[in-house]
Design a protein around this motif. Structure first.
Motif, PDB file in Angstrom:
ATOM      1  N   MET A   1      14.584 -10.049 -44.181  1.00  0.00           N
ATOM      2  CA  MET A   1      15.238 -10.704 -43.046  1.00  0.00           C
ATOM      3  C   MET A   1      14.298 -10.667 -41.853  1.00  0.00           C
ATOM      4  SD  MET A   1      18.912  -9.906 -41.262  1.00  0.00           S
ATOM      5  CE  MET A   1      19.788 -10.512 -42.692  1.00  0.00           C
ATOM      6  N   LEU A   2      14.090 -11.803 -41.222  1.00  0.00           N
ATOM      7  CA  LEU A   2      13.151 -11.932 -40.114  1.00  0.00           C
ATOM      8  C   LEU A   2      13.883 -12.346 -38.843  1.00  0.00           C
ATOM      9  CD1 LEU A   2      10.148 -11.983 -39.152  1.00  0.00           C
ATOM     10  CD2 LEU A   2      10.140 -14.426 -39.754  1.00  0.00           C
ATOM     11  N   TRP A   3      13.653 -11.549 -37.792  1.00  0.00           N
ATOM     12  CA  TRP A   3      14.182 -11.884 -36.471  1.00  0.00           C
ATOM     13  C   TRP A   3      13.009 -12.064 -35.516  1.00  0.00           C
ATOM     14  CZ3 TRP A   3      18.321  -7.464 -35.620  1.00  0.00           C
ATOM     15  CH2 TRP A   3      19.379  -7.640 -36.536  1.00  0.00           C
ATOM     16  N   ILE A   4      13.219 -12.940 -34.534  1.00  0.00           N
ATOM     17  CA  ILE A   4      12.209 -13.092 -33.478  1.00  0.00           C
ATOM     18  C   ILE A   4      12.918 -12.989 -32.136  1.00  0.00           C
ATOM     19  CG2 ILE A   4      10.535 -14.639 -32.393  1.00  0.00           C
ATOM     20  CD1 ILE A   4       9.837 -15.695 -35.133  1.00  0.00           C
ATOM     21  N   LEU A   5      12.329 -12.137 -31.260  1.00  0.00           N
ATOM     22  CA  LEU A   5      12.924 -11.885 -29.948  1.00  0.00           C
ATOM     23  C   LEU A   5      11.968 -12.348 -28.859  1.00  0.00           C
ATOM     24  CD1 LEU A   5      15.092 -10.337 -28.108  1.00  0.00           C
ATOM     25  CD2 LEU A   5      13.450  -8.446 -28.182  1.00  0.00           C
ATOM     26  N   PHE A   6      12.546 -13.002 -27.833  1.00  0.00           N
ATOM     27  CA  PHE A   6      11.789 -13.385 -26.645  1.00  0.00           C
ATOM     28  C   PHE A   6      12.352 -12.627 -25.451  1.00  0.00           C
ATOM     29  CE2 PHE A   6      11.423 -17.076 -29.448  1.00  0.00           C
ATOM     30  CZ  PHE A   6      10.071 -17.363 -29.372  1.00  0.00           C
ATOM     31  N   ALA A   7      11.455 -12.106 -24.604  1.00  0.00           N
ATOM     32  CA  ALA A   7      11.882 -11.440 -23.369  1.00  0.00           C
ATOM     33  C   ALA A   7      10.925 -11.811 -22.256  1.00  0.00           C
ATOM     34  CB  ALA A   7      11.892  -9.917 -23.562  1.00  0.00           C
TER      35      ALA A   7
ATOM     36  N   ILE B   1      -2.819 -15.883 -32.755  1.00  0.00           N
ATOM     37  CA  ILE B   1      -2.385 -16.704 -33.893  1.00  0.00           C
ATOM     38  C   ILE B   1      -2.252 -18.147 -33.411  1.00  0.00           C
ATOM     39  CG2 ILE B   1      -1.168 -14.780 -35.013  1.00  0.00           C
ATOM     40  CD1 ILE B   1       1.444 -16.017 -34.112  1.00  0.00           C
ATOM     41  N   GLN B   2      -2.423 -19.068 -34.329  1.00  0.00           N
ATOM     42  CA  GLN B   2      -2.359 -20.489 -33.999  1.00  0.00           C
ATOM     43  C   GLN B   2      -0.933 -20.894 -33.650  1.00  0.00           C
ATOM     44  OE1 GLN B   2      -5.003 -22.601 -33.830  1.00  0.00           O
ATOM     45  NE2 GLN B   2      -6.326 -20.814 -34.288  1.00  0.00           N
ATOM     46  N   SER B   3      -0.846 -21.896 -32.755  1.00  0.00           N
ATOM     47  CA  SER B   3       0.478 -22.372 -32.337  1.00  0.00           C
ATOM     48  C   SER B   3       1.262 -22.901 -33.536  1.00  0.00           C
ATOM     49  CB  SER B   3       0.337 -23.475 -31.285  1.00  0.00           C
ATOM     50  OG  SER B   3      -0.288 -22.976 -30.134  1.00  0.00           O
ATOM     51  N   LYS B   4       0.566 -23.601 -34.443  1.00  0.00           N
ATOM     52  CA  LYS B   4       1.247 -24.163 -35.603  1.00  0.00           C
ATOM     53  C   LYS B   4       1.818 -23.056 -36.485  1.00  0.00           C
ATOM     54  CE  LYS B   4       0.478 -27.467 -39.363  1.00  0.00           C
ATOM     55  NZ  LYS B   4      -0.529 -28.354 -40.036  1.00  0.00           N
ATOM     56  N   GLU B   5       1.023 -21.988 -36.666  1.00  0.00           N
ATOM     57  CA  GLU B   5       1.471 -20.845 -37.474  1.00  0.00           C
ATOM     58  C   GLU B   5       2.700 -20.178 -36.828  1.00  0.00           C
ATOM     59  OE1 GLU B   5      -0.227 -16.477 -38.982  1.00  0.00           O
ATOM     60  OE2 GLU B   5      -1.600 -17.948 -38.077  1.00  0.00           O
ATOM     61  N   PHE B   6       2.663 -20.094 -35.489  1.00  0.00           N
ATOM     62  CA  PHE B   6       3.783 -19.473 -34.781  1.00  0.00           C
ATOM     63  C   PHE B   6       5.051 -20.315 -34.919  1.00  0.00           C
ATOM     64  CE2 PHE B   6       6.121 -18.829 -30.697  1.00  0.00           C
ATOM     65  CZ  PHE B   6       6.539 -17.526 -30.947  1.00  0.00           C
ATOM     66  N   ILE B   7       4.915 -21.644 -34.830  1.00  0.00           N
ATOM     67  CA  ILE B   7       6.078 -22.530 -34.962  1.00  0.00           C
ATOM     68  C   ILE B   7       6.668 -22.428 -36.365  1.00  0.00           C
ATOM     69  CG2 ILE B   7       6.808 -24.947 -35.001  1.00  0.00           C
ATOM     70  CD1 ILE B   7       4.708 -25.386 -32.726  1.00  0.00           C
ATOM     71  N   ASN B   8       5.794 -22.363 -37.376  1.00  0.00           N
ATOM     72  CA  ASN B   8       6.287 -22.195 -38.752  1.00  0.00           C
ATOM     73  C   ASN B   8       7.054 -20.876 -38.907  1.00  0.00           C
ATOM     74  OD1 ASN B   8       5.260 -24.621 -39.688  1.00  0.00           O
ATOM     75  ND2 ASN B   8       3.268 -23.720 -40.250  1.00  0.00           N
ATOM     76  N   LEU B   9       6.543 -19.823 -38.208  1.00  0.00           N
ATOM     77  CA  LEU B   9       7.221 -18.524 -38.234  1.00  0.00           C
ATOM     78  C   LEU B   9       8.607 -18.634 -37.625  1.00  0.00           C
ATOM     79  CD1 LEU B   9       6.493 -15.606 -39.138  1.00  0.00           C
ATOM     80  CD2 LEU B   9       5.877 -15.129 -36.761  1.00  0.00           C
ATOM     81  N   LEU B  10       8.705 -19.368 -36.510  1.00  0.00           N
ATOM     82  CA  LEU B  10      10.011 -19.561 -35.854  1.00  0.00           C
ATOM     83  C   LEU B  10      10.981 -20.278 -36.795  1.00  0.00           C
ATOM     84  CD1 LEU B  10       8.958 -20.632 -32.235  1.00  0.00           C
ATOM     85  CD2 LEU B  10      10.158 -18.543 -32.875  1.00  0.00           C
ATOM     86  N   LYS B  11      10.477 -21.267 -37.525  1.00  0.00           N
ATOM     87  CA  LYS B  11      11.343 -22.027 -38.424  1.00  0.00           C
ATOM     88  C   LYS B  11      11.844 -21.205 -39.596  1.00  0.00           C
ATOM     89  CE  LYS B  11       9.401 -26.581 -37.270  1.00  0.00           C
ATOM     90  NZ  LYS B  11       8.626 -27.737 -37.752  1.00  0.00           N
ATOM     91  N   LYS B  12      11.041 -20.165 -39.974  1.00  0.00           N
ATOM     92  CA  LYS B  12      11.448 -19.292 -41.077  1.00  0.00           C
ATOM     93  C   LYS B  12      12.432 -18.195 -40.635  1.00  0.00           C
ATOM     94  CE  LYS B  12       7.111 -19.728 -43.671  1.00  0.00           C
ATOM     95  NZ  LYS B  12       5.898 -19.000 -44.132  1.00  0.00           N
ATOM     96  N   ALA B  13      12.496 -17.966 -39.331  1.00  0.00           N
ATOM     97  CA  ALA B  13      13.284 -16.835 -38.823  1.00  0.00           C
ATOM     98  C   ALA B  13      14.771 -17.002 -39.129  1.00  0.00           C
ATOM     99  CB  ALA B  13      13.084 -16.688 -37.326  1.00  0.00           C
ATOM    100  N   ASN B  14      15.391 -15.909 -39.527  1.00  0.00           N
ATOM    101  CA  ASN B  14      16.846 -15.911 -39.755  1.00  0.00           C
ATOM    102  C   ASN B  14      17.625 -15.844 -38.453  1.00  0.00           C
ATOM    103  OD1 ASN B  14      15.488 -13.999 -42.039  1.00  0.00           O
ATOM    104  ND2 ASN B  14      17.008 -15.390 -42.918  1.00  0.00           N
TER     105      ASN B  14
END
Length: 831
Positions: A1-7, A61-74
């Motif tokens: 399970m993957l979470w991403i947090l912004f602060a 990390i590349q912006s594209k890689e980061f966006i893909n990570l966001l799309k995978k996040a639960n």
């Protein structure tokens, strides 16, 4: 399970990628957004920490890689607290990729440490925000370290427990300053009262009407522990071991058995207690209560040896229906071989039976119980205690049915307040005032018992409380009987807000207090035991007076009372609150074994019966070895039977050790006078200089108040020092030196002559008819030296016993002149 947090982080964002809800993120980075024609998009994503390790080199990390990570996040989360502008930028970016998000509350302290934790029900209030328990604990650790108080691990653990219980960092930290007494913070626990329990109707008791009417005048029903005792066979003559907290009604159990057996012509009641103060109180209570139904009461304590105005009206004969006595007072009768003088005994009540485990007196109570059981095998024995470790073992050994009542009739709140020595008085004054201003539902004001570790502290604390406008009194064994009774009566009438007493009286006097404060965790210089603590704290809250009891412990962090003591005061306090009773060991040294075996020979000459008595004791006695030693000391004659010699009879009856017995014998042979002999046996050392504080100021040094301490005697023998003392006190010191310190000993003034002469002075003043309080006034006038009347009284009692023993020993040695002189001196002291 993957979470991403912004602060929010200044103009940028902190980003955390969280795997499987772990508090340590997979990586923590820094995100910078940049606006283009399509809106806000990721520009730079720098990794700052990966798998718990800070990165020294720059890693992106590349912006594209980061966006893909966001799309995978639960789950994508935005921490509350971002500025409105930041929030709009972030939402614009997430919406452009059709990503759903939610707002969450997270721990700000964790965020600063690049960790992750939610704010939830377990979070801790810290100033004006909420933080996670782990961060609150870290912050508390810093505060405790900065307090510079030498706290042990158990104390630190207590602070952590309090933090988690209160969920308030500021309240928990306030325990260090004690500027405010917040009961929600200081409360350690609450011992709740029992729910509905069986209460036997008094009318249904199978007892004589005279006793029944007395009980009905107080209540229609027995208390739960009393009802349990009835069910266990109290009225069927069974022996009972009753273990129940103070104020649950144990005493009445013994009284019901004793009075009913008297009215049934089964014999008198012996009610035995450990302290003279408690015996005096029970004597007064029983005399008032049972004279109404035609029963007589007498008392057997040391006080009958000296005739004074306060003791002259006490009945001391053995033909009474009820005999209240101290353990040693009744044991003396047995050791004299006068057990028959007690007559028919129907009931023996041993109050405070846990004294069996006392390191100094336990062997004597053990031997006394064994001898009484041997002499009165058909008698009903009732054993009472608030605290006993392993009660099943005690009950089995004492051949009694066990009654254990684990609840109190009123709840007790137990509080822990850390305090410096210099702020204790203020805090205690506030607690006493607050308690006295409260009234229970029964209409009684709250009163306080303050336990401290020395008599001097009793006086100091009581005087300091007076300065706060509190009507307080000190109470300890140094007071005479009249003084103690006056204080007891005033407290009972609600005229005194607080009693300051020593731990030594914990098991003694019945003060109906609602609050107990432990100013010290020690008894003298020794830490309190759990048993002592439970006895003392059990004084708080009485069912006839109060709705609840309060117990407050006030340890000084890092404090100790002797170099040999392990642990510090606050560690001991927490251990007392947490502690269960330890199983007791009964290990008697040779002197104790000799004493108890010799005392038992006072009641039987049969070897088999002697063995029977010893086997019924808790402590092991090496019978054969000790008998041979007693024969060697000429205390017994061994044959088919064991018989005490006359010397052995005297040693046993007067509680003389082998060394003291032979010191008397040798002194008589050397032609030393009875006065010199008894003052050599025991010095009176409990004297203090009344003006020690004033002399200390004159000398600009801290002079000890105890007269026979080395530093005090150095002052007297140093002419250079004496000239700095004001003339008034100088004269008193010179008078004392002239009368006490003139001798030819090489070791003078440390040879013991001064102590002996001072002891002689007390005895000679008594022979002139002065009562203890008058002796003290004379010593103050002549030397500026003072003492407690109770200590003078006890010393004179011991002198009388020693003289009586000396008289008998002298007669046995055919030294009739010495016997005559000893008797004459004894009678003069008795008055």
């Amino acid at each position: 399970m993957l979470w991403i947090l912004f602060a929010g982080k200044g103009q940028k964002f902190t980003v955390m990628t969280i795997l499987d809800k772990k508090k340590e993120p997979l990586w923590t980075g820094e995100l910078e957004l940049k606006e283009n024609t399509a809106g806000f998009r990721p520009h730079k994503i720098r990794i700052l920490k990966r798998e718990g390790k800070e990165l020294s080199d720059e890693e992106y990390i590349q912006s594209k890689e980061f966006i893909n990570l966001l799309k995978k996040a639960n789950r994508i989360m935005i921490a509350t607290g971002c500025s409105a502008a930041q929030e709009n930028e972030l939402k614009s970016m997430l919406s452009a990729y059709q990503l759903k998000y939610e707002y969450v509350n997270i721990c700000r302290f964790c965020l600063l440490q690049k960790r992750f934790n939610f704010i939830n029900k377990s979070s801790i209030r810290y100033h004006k925000e909420m933080i996670c328990p782990e961060c609150a604990k870290d912050e508390l650790k810093k505060v405790l370290k900065n307090s510079r108080q030498n706290m042990g691990d158990s104390t630190v653990d207590f602070f952590y427990e309090t933090l988690l219980r209160t969920k308030d960092f500021d309240k928990t930290a306030s325990l260090l300053s004690a500027d405010r007494l917040d009961p929600e913070v200081t409360r350690y626990d609450t011992i709740r009262s029992a729910g509905s329990e069986k209460q036997f109707p008094v009318k249904k008791l199978r007892i004589h009407n005279r006793l029944k009417n007395l009980l009905l005048a107080k209540s229609d029903q027995l208390l739960p522990v009393q009802s349990m005792a009835v069910d266990a066979g109290l009225l069927d003559g069974k022996n009972l071991m009753v273990v129940s907290a103070t104020a649950t009604g144990k005493t009445l159990i013994g009284e019901i058995a004793g009075i009913e057996n008297i009215l049934s012509d089964k014999g008198k009641m012996l009610y035995l207690v450990p302290l003279v103060a408690l015996a005096n109180q029970k004597y007064d209570q029983f005399k008032k209560r049972y004279s109404e139904i035609g029963l007589s009461v007498s008392i057997r304590i040391g006080a009958e040896l000296i005739k004074t105005k306060s003791t002259s009206d006490m009945k001391k004969s053995l033909d009474s229906d009820i005999i209240v006595g101290t353990y040693e007072g009744v044991d003396h009768i047995l050791r004299l071989g006068n057990a028959d003088s007690l007559g028919q005994v129907g009931t023996v009540v041993i109050d405070e039976v846990h004294m069996l485990t006392d390191s100094d007196r336990g062997h004597r109570l053990d031997g006394l119980i064994a001898r009484l059981r041997y002499l009165f095998p058909e008698t009903q024995f009732i054993y009472l205690s608030a605290t006993v470790a392993g009660p099943e073992y005690f009950a089995e050994k004492l051949d009694s049915e066990l009654v254990v009542y684990e609840h109190r009739p009123v709840p007790i709140e137990r509080h822990l307040v850390f305090a410096r020595d210099d702020e204790k008085i203020r805090l205690m004054a506030q607690l006493v005032k607050d308690e006295f201003n409260m009234k229970s539902s029964k209409g009684h004001r709250g009163q306080t018992i303050i336990f401290t570790n020395s008599r001097a502290n009793c006086h100091t604390i009581a005087a300091s409380l007076h300065a706060f406008g509190i009507n307080s009194a000190y109470y300890h064994a140094g007071l005479n009987l009249a003084e103690r009774k006056t204080i007891e009566h005033k407290f009972a009438r609600g005229e005194i807000s607080a009693i300051v007493t020593t731990a030594a009286l914990a098991a003694g006097v019945d003060f109906p207090a609602s609050q107990v404060i432990f100013e010290s965790m020690a008894m003298g210089i020794e830490w309190l035991t759990v048993s002592d603590f439970l006895q003392m704290s059990g004084r708080a809250g009485r069912p006839d007076y109060h709705d609840r009891g309060i117990v407050v412990l006030m340890p000084v962090p890092g404090k100790s009372y002797s170099s040999g003591a392990t642990g510090t005061e606050e560690e001991v306090a927490i251990a007392l609150l947490k502690g269960g009773l330890l199983e007791e060991e009964f290990d008697y040294d040779e002197e104790e074994q000799l004493e108890e075996l010799l005392a038992s020979v006072s009641v039987t000459t049969s070897r088999s019966d002697l063995s029977k008595i010893q086997k019924s004791m808790f402590g092991d006695i090496s019978e054969n070895i000790m008998l041979i030693k007693l024969q060697k000391y000429k205390f017994i004659e061994l044959g088919k039977e064991v018989k005490q010699t006359r010397l052995g009879q005297i040693a046993s009856a007067y509680f003389l050790s082998v060394s003291k017995t032979y010191m008397i014998v040798d002194s008589i042979n050397a032609g030393i006078s009875p006065l010199h002999i008894i003052t050599n046996l025991d010095f009176f050392t409990a004297a203090s200089f009344k003006y020690a504080e004033q002399i200390s100021k004159d000398l600009r040094m801290n002079l000890p108040s105890r007269v026979f301490q080395g530093a005090f005697m150095d002052i007297i023998f140093d002419g250079e020092n004496l000239k700095d003392v004001s003339p008034k006190y100088q004269k008193l010191l010179l008078n004392f030196a002239a009368d006490m310190f003139v001798c030819s000993c090489q070791e003078s003034p440390y040879c013991g002559c001064a102590e002996r002469k001072f002891s002689e002075k007390i005895i000679l003043l008594r022979t002139k008819g002065l009562e203890p309080i008058e002796i003290i006034r004379k010593l103050e006038d002549d030397y500026g030296i003072t003492a407690y009347a109770g200590d003078i009284f006890s010393y004179l009692e011991d002198a009388i016993r020693n003289l009586e023993a000396m008289e008998l020993i002298a007669k046995n040695m055919n030294k009739n002149d010495v016997a005559k002189n000893a008797k004459e001196l004894r009678l003069k002291i008795q008055g």
